[in-house]
Write an enzyme that holds these catalytic residues in place. Structure first.
Site, PDB file in Angstrom:
ATOM      1  N   ILE A  71       0.888  -1.167   0.000  1.00  0.00           N
ATOM      2  CA  ILE A  71       0.000   0.000   0.000  1.00  0.00           C
ATOM      3  C   ILE A  71       0.918   1.207   0.000  1.00  0.00           C
ATOM      4  O   ILE A  71       1.849   1.286   0.805  1.00  0.00           O
ATOM      5  CB  ILE A  71      -0.987   0.011   1.195  1.00  0.00           C
ATOM      6  CG1 ILE A  71      -1.829   1.290   1.186  1.00  0.00           C
ATOM      7  CG2 ILE A  71      -0.295  -0.190   2.513  1.00  0.00           C
ATOM      8  CD1 ILE A  71      -2.980   1.280   2.201  1.00  0.00           C
ATOM      9  N   GLY A  81      -5.518  11.469   4.313  1.00  0.00           N
ATOM     10  CA  GLY A  81      -6.594  10.493   4.493  1.00  0.00           C
ATOM     11  C   GLY A  81      -6.719   9.491   3.356  1.00  0.00           C
ATOM     12  O   GLY A  81      -7.610   8.629   3.373  1.00  0.00           O
ATOM     13  N   GLY A  83      -4.530   7.068   2.354  1.00  0.00           N
ATOM     14  CA  GLY A  83      -4.138   5.726   2.770  1.00  0.00           C
ATOM     15  C   GLY A  83      -5.242   5.045   3.558  1.00  0.00           C
ATOM     16  O   GLY A  83      -5.555   3.871   3.343  1.00  0.00           O
ATOM     17  N   GLU A 105       2.672  -7.592   6.533  1.00  0.00           N
ATOM     18  CA  GLU A 105       3.935  -7.357   7.238  1.00  0.00           C
ATOM     19  C   GLU A 105       4.265  -5.878   7.122  1.00  0.00           C
ATOM     20  O   GLU A 105       4.029  -5.267   6.081  1.00  0.00           O
ATOM     21  CB  GLU A 105       5.095  -8.148   6.613  1.00  0.00           C
ATOM     22  CG  GLU A 105       5.084  -9.624   6.926  1.00  0.00           C
ATOM     23  CD  GLU A 105       4.383 -10.429   5.845  1.00  0.00           C
ATOM     24  OE1 GLU A 105       4.042  -9.843   4.803  1.00  0.00           O
ATOM     25  OE2 GLU A 105       4.183 -11.645   6.049  1.00  0.00           O
ATOM     26  N   ASN A 110       8.366   1.364  10.895  1.00  0.00           N
ATOM     27  CA  ASN A 110       7.356   2.126  10.156  1.00  0.00           C
ATOM     28  C   ASN A 110       6.130   2.405  11.041  1.00  0.00           C
ATOM     29  O   ASN A 110       5.063   1.815  10.896  1.00  0.00           O
ATOM     30  CB  ASN A 110       6.955   1.368   8.878  1.00  0.00           C
ATOM     31  CG  ASN A 110       6.152   2.231   7.918  1.00  0.00           C
ATOM     32  OD1 ASN A 110       5.714   3.332   8.275  1.00  0.00           O
ATOM     33  ND2 ASN A 110       5.946   1.741   6.715  1.00  0.00           N
ATOM     34  N   TYR A 117      -2.799   0.937  10.611  1.00  0.00           N
ATOM     35  CA  TYR A 117      -3.359  -0.413  10.730  1.00  0.00           C
ATOM     36  C   TYR A 117      -4.052  -0.597  12.093  1.00  0.00           C
ATOM     37  O   TYR A 117      -5.128  -1.180  12.173  1.00  0.00           O
ATOM     38  CB  TYR A 117      -2.268  -1.469  10.543  1.00  0.00           C
ATOM     39  CG  TYR A 117      -1.543  -1.368   9.217  1.00  0.00           C
ATOM     40  CD1 TYR A 117      -2.248  -1.097   8.041  1.00  0.00           C
ATOM     41  CD2 TYR A 117      -0.166  -1.514   9.120  1.00  0.00           C
ATOM     42  CE1 TYR A 117      -1.592  -0.981   6.817  1.00  0.00           C
ATOM     43  CE2 TYR A 117       0.493  -1.402   7.902  1.00  0.00           C
ATOM     44  CZ  TYR A 117      -0.229  -1.127   6.766  1.00  0.00           C
ATOM     45  OH  TYR A 117       0.422  -1.007   5.566  1.00  0.00           O
TER      46      TYR A 117
HETATM   47  C1  LIG Z   1       1.489   4.394   5.197  1.00  0.00           C
HETATM   48  C2  LIG Z   1       0.758   5.239   4.152  1.00  0.00           C
HETATM   49  C3  LIG Z   1       0.130   4.325   3.103  1.00  0.00           C
HETATM   50  C4  LIG Z   1      -0.349   6.055   4.848  1.00  0.00           C
HETATM   51  O1  LIG Z   1      -1.048   6.791   3.868  1.00  0.00           O
HETATM   52  P1  LIG Z   1      -1.483   8.302   4.131  1.00  0.00           P
HETATM   53  O2  LIG Z   1      -2.403   8.710   3.040  1.00  0.00           O
HETATM   54  O3  LIG Z   1      -0.286   9.131   4.350  1.00  0.00           O
HETATM   55  O4  LIG Z   1      -2.264   8.147   5.529  1.00  0.00           O
HETATM   56  P2  LIG Z   1      -3.555   8.925   6.010  1.00  0.00           P
HETATM   57  O5  LIG Z   1      -3.434  10.372   5.670  1.00  0.00           O
HETATM   58  O6  LIG Z   1      -4.767   8.206   5.527  1.00  0.00           O
HETATM   59  O7  LIG Z   1      -3.438   8.778   7.593  1.00  0.00           O
HETATM   60  C5  LIG Z   1      -3.936   7.648   8.232  1.00  0.00           C
HETATM   61  C6  LIG Z   1      -3.246   7.470   9.558  1.00  0.00           C
HETATM   62  O8  LIG Z   1      -1.881   7.154   9.343  1.00  0.00           O
HETATM   63  C7  LIG Z   1      -1.117   7.709  10.414  1.00  0.00           C
HETATM   64  N1  LIG Z   1      -0.261   8.776   9.904  1.00  0.00           N
HETATM   65  C8  LIG Z   1      -0.362   9.478   8.752  1.00  0.00           C
HETATM   66  N2  LIG Z   1       0.632  10.381   8.659  1.00  0.00           N
HETATM   67  C9  LIG Z   1       1.367  10.250   9.792  1.00  0.00           C
HETATM   68  C10 LIG Z   1       2.529  10.885  10.301  1.00  0.00           C
HETATM   69  N3  LIG Z   1       3.150  11.868   9.641  1.00  0.00           N
HETATM   70  N4  LIG Z   1       3.024  10.457  11.481  1.00  0.00           N
HETATM   71  C11 LIG Z   1       2.428   9.463  12.162  1.00  0.00           C
HETATM   72  N5  LIG Z   1       1.313   8.830  11.735  1.00  0.00           N
HETATM   73  C12 LIG Z   1       0.800   9.223  10.579  1.00  0.00           C
HETATM   74  C13 LIG Z   1      -2.088   8.319  11.383  1.00  0.00           C
HETATM   75  O9  LIG Z   1      -2.493   7.306  12.274  1.00  0.00           O
HETATM   76  C14 LIG Z   1      -3.223   8.676  10.462  1.00  0.00           C
HETATM   77  O10 LIG Z   1      -4.431   8.816  11.123  1.00  0.00           O
HETATM   78  P3  LIG Z   1      -4.858  10.248  11.763  1.00  0.00           P
HETATM   79  O11 LIG Z   1      -4.824  11.219  10.638  1.00  0.00           O
HETATM   80  O12 LIG Z   1      -6.220   9.979  12.291  1.00  0.00           O
HETATM   81  O13 LIG Z   1      -3.843  10.529  12.804  1.00  0.00           O
HETATM   82  C15 LIG Z   1       1.732   6.262   3.485  1.00  0.00           C
HETATM   83  O14 LIG Z   1       2.362   7.006   4.482  1.00  0.00           O
HETATM   84  C16 LIG Z   1       2.781   5.633   2.591  1.00  0.00           C
HETATM   85  O15 LIG Z   1       2.534   5.392   1.411  1.00  0.00           O
HETATM   86  N6  LIG Z   1       3.995   5.372   3.140  1.00  0.00           N
HETATM   87  C17 LIG Z   1       5.098   4.816   2.348  1.00  0.00           C
HETATM   88  C18 LIG Z   1       4.850   3.363   1.987  1.00  0.00           C
HETATM   89  C19 LIG Z   1       4.561   2.525   3.221  1.00  0.00           C
HETATM   90  O16 LIG Z   1       5.188   2.662   4.251  1.00  0.00           O
HETATM   91  N7  LIG Z   1       3.577   1.609   3.072  1.00  0.00           N
HETATM   92  C20 LIG Z   1       3.206   0.691   4.128  1.00  0.00           C
HETATM   93  C21 LIG Z   1       4.023  -0.545   4.015  1.00  0.00           C
HETATM   94  S1  LIG Z   1       3.529  -1.776   5.226  1.00  0.00           S
END
Ligand SMILES: CC(C)(COP(=O)(O)OP(=O)(O)OC[C@H]1O[C@@H](n2cnc3c(N)ncnc32)[C@H](O)[C@@H]1OP(=O)(O)O)[C@@H](O)C(=O)NCCC(=O)NCCS
Length: 156
Positions: A71, A81, A83, A105, A110, A117
């Site tokens: 993802i 929002g 993700g 996993e 991370n 999750y």
């Molecule tokens: C992990 C990932 C998919 C999350 O997607 P995203 O669109 O940034 O996340 P969202 O904006 O939907 O945020 C969802 C939640 O993630 C967490 N989150 C998002 N940004 C964060 C930050 N800077 N620090 C800590 N937690 C964070 C929070 O729990 C957040 O919920 P909240 O807004 O209620 O606090 C994205 O950061 C990503 O692509 N990361 C790189 C690839 C990766 O690590 N994939 C997962 C592999 S297992």
């Protein structure tokens, strides 16, 4: 998420997918990894904004288990929002397929992804020692699971 459209990933997406993968991960998947997922028992989704790709998600379905393999949200689109939206849709799909369990996993370091999750109801199941390559040696994976049968019980 008004402008966000989900569609199946195809060969023509691979260049843009790889660009995002490389910009968002220290140890990105290869082009071949993605190409393999376009065939076989995988669901590979692209999330498209009007002018660019926002991210993608890949799931492997094995009997009544769904394995979230990748993802990823384009770095400039993270924290909005997207993700969470993608993951919720994936959980919904798994429920529709009558899957009992979703597993994934995630790198021990991370915390951002783990937070997402946990918010969606996943629990830590175990640790896979040295599962990932790392800058120095290897890094553990946290194996997380979402028990959908419990969620169904609550819904009844
Ligand atoms: C992990 C990932 C998919 C999350 O997607 P995203 O669109 O940034 O996340 P969202 O904006 O939907 O945020 C969802 C939640 O993630 C967490 N989150 C998002 N940004 C964060 C930050 N800077 N620090 C800590 N937690 C964070 C929070 O729990 C957040 O919920 P909240 O807004 O209620 O606090 C994205 O950061 C990503 O692509 N990361 C790189 C690839 C990766 O690590 N994939 C997962 C592999 S297992």
């Amino acid at each position: 998420m008004k402008d966000l459209v989900r569609r199946p990933m195809n060969e023509a997406d691979l260049a843009e997918v790889l660009q995002i993968e490389r910009s968002a991960n220290r140890f990105p998947w290869s082009k071949q990894n993605f190409a393999d997922c376009l065939s076989g028992n995988y669901q590979s989704w692209v999330y498209q904004l009007p002018d660019s790709m926002a991210g993608y998600l890949i799931v492997q379905n094995i009997l009544d288990e769904a394995h979230l393999l990748n993802i990823c949200v384009q770095p400039q689109q993270q924290g909005k929002g997207i993700g969470r939206f993608m993951l919720e849709q994936m959980i919904n799909d798994a429920q529709q397929r009558q899957a009992k369990l979703i597993v994934l996993e995630v790198r021990r370091s991370n915390h951002r992804a783990q937070q997402l999750y946990l918010q969606q109801g996943f629990n830590e199941m175990s640790i896979r020692r040295g599962y990932y390559p790392a800058e120095q040696g290897r890094e553990d994976a946290v194996l997380m699971g979402l028990d959908l049968s419990l969620m169904m019980d609550f819904a009844e």
